[in-house]
Design an enzyme around this catalytic site. Structure first.
Site, short mmCIF file in Angstrom:
data_model
loop_
_atom_site.label_atom_id
_atom_site.label_comp_id
_atom_site.label_asym_id
_atom_site.label_seq_id
_atom_site.Cartn_x
_atom_site.Cartn_y
_atom_site.Cartn_z
N THR A 37 0.83 -1.20 0.00
CA THR A 37 0.00 0.00 0.00
C THR A 37 0.87 1.25 0.00
OG1 THR A 37 -1.79 -1.15 1.13
CG2 THR A 37 -1.79 1.26 1.27
N SER A 135 -5.71 -1.66 -7.68
CA SER A 135 -4.80 -0.72 -7.01
C SER A 135 -5.59 0.44 -6.42
CB SER A 135 -3.77 -0.17 -8.00
OG SER A 135 -3.02 -1.20 -8.57
N ASN A 138 -7.83 -0.78 -3.34
CA ASN A 138 -7.28 -1.55 -2.24
C ASN A 138 -5.88 -1.14 -1.80
OD1 ASN A 138 -9.51 -3.42 -2.02
ND2 ASN A 138 -8.84 -4.20 -3.99
N TYR A 139 -5.13 -0.45 -2.66
CA TYR A 139 -3.75 -0.19 -2.31
C TYR A 139 -3.35 1.28 -2.35
CZ TYR A 139 -3.03 -5.17 -2.37
OH TYR A 139 -3.11 -6.50 -2.10
N LEU A 140 -4.15 2.12 -2.96
CA LEU A 140 -3.77 3.52 -3.08
C LEU A 140 -4.48 4.36 -2.03
CD1 LEU A 140 -3.89 3.86 -6.96
CD2 LEU A 140 -1.91 3.44 -5.50
#
Length: 181
Positions: A37, A135, A138-140
């Site tokens: 992340t 992305s 969930n990750y940005l």
């Protein structure tokens, strides 16, 4: 790779729980997801700075945002397969684009529509093997995207749909145009 047969993973004995325990021993709370992340968010911010320029139109800014997001998806190896009908769909889209390009000289309004569609086709072509949503959702860190929208006067609706805006309401409310990750 020595003593490894083809098809055997390089790190075949490494498990997620072992890796997360190791990372947590280095720094409390650090996991593979937290690391990914951070890395994805930092990369998004760097790419937005690199790709966004003064004088760009909103569609150009959205195109730059999607390209930055695509670069993050590549970094995170977020891939997807494309359907068997993808190439046929792309051929149909390209045929439509050619028809629009021929009409560009006739009306200025059609020029603007063709430009927008060109960016959409390019987005689809570039992202056919990249799962951009993984992305972004969930990750940005959403504050980066929100701050970029506010700094460059891009409507947040161009980046997040209604349910995503509801999910990231907290980021929309707190991130200003000068937010830095």
């Amino acid at each position: 790779m020595e003593k490894k047969k083809p098809g055997i993973d390089l790190f075949d004995k490494l498990t997620t729980s072992f890796l997360n325990k190791y990372l947590n021993d280095l720094m409390e709370g650090l996991t593979a997801k937290v690391f990914r992340t951070y890395n994805a968010s930092q990369t998004l911010e760097d790419e937005l700075i690199r790709l966004t320029k003064e004088g760009m139109s909103v569609p150009e800014k959205v195109f730059a945002y999607n390209r930055a997001k695509g670069n993050v998806a590549v970094l995170c190896n977020h891939q997807r397969t494309f359907s068997k009908s993808f190439n046929r769909s792309m051929d149909i889209l390209k045929t439509k684009m050619d028809a629009l390009v021929r009409q560009i000289t006739e009306l200025d309004k059609e020029v603007k529509a063709a430009k927008k569609q060109t960016q959409t086709v390019a987005d689809k072509e570039e992202s056919k093997l990249i799962a951009l949503g993984t992305s972004k959702l969930n990750y940005l860190d959403p504050r980066i995207s929100v701050a970029w929208c506010k700094k460059w006067d891009v409507p947040i609706e161009k980046i997040y749909n209604k349910s995503q805006r509801d999910k990231f309401r907290w980021a929309i409310e707190i991130a200003g145009p000068d937010y830095v990750f």
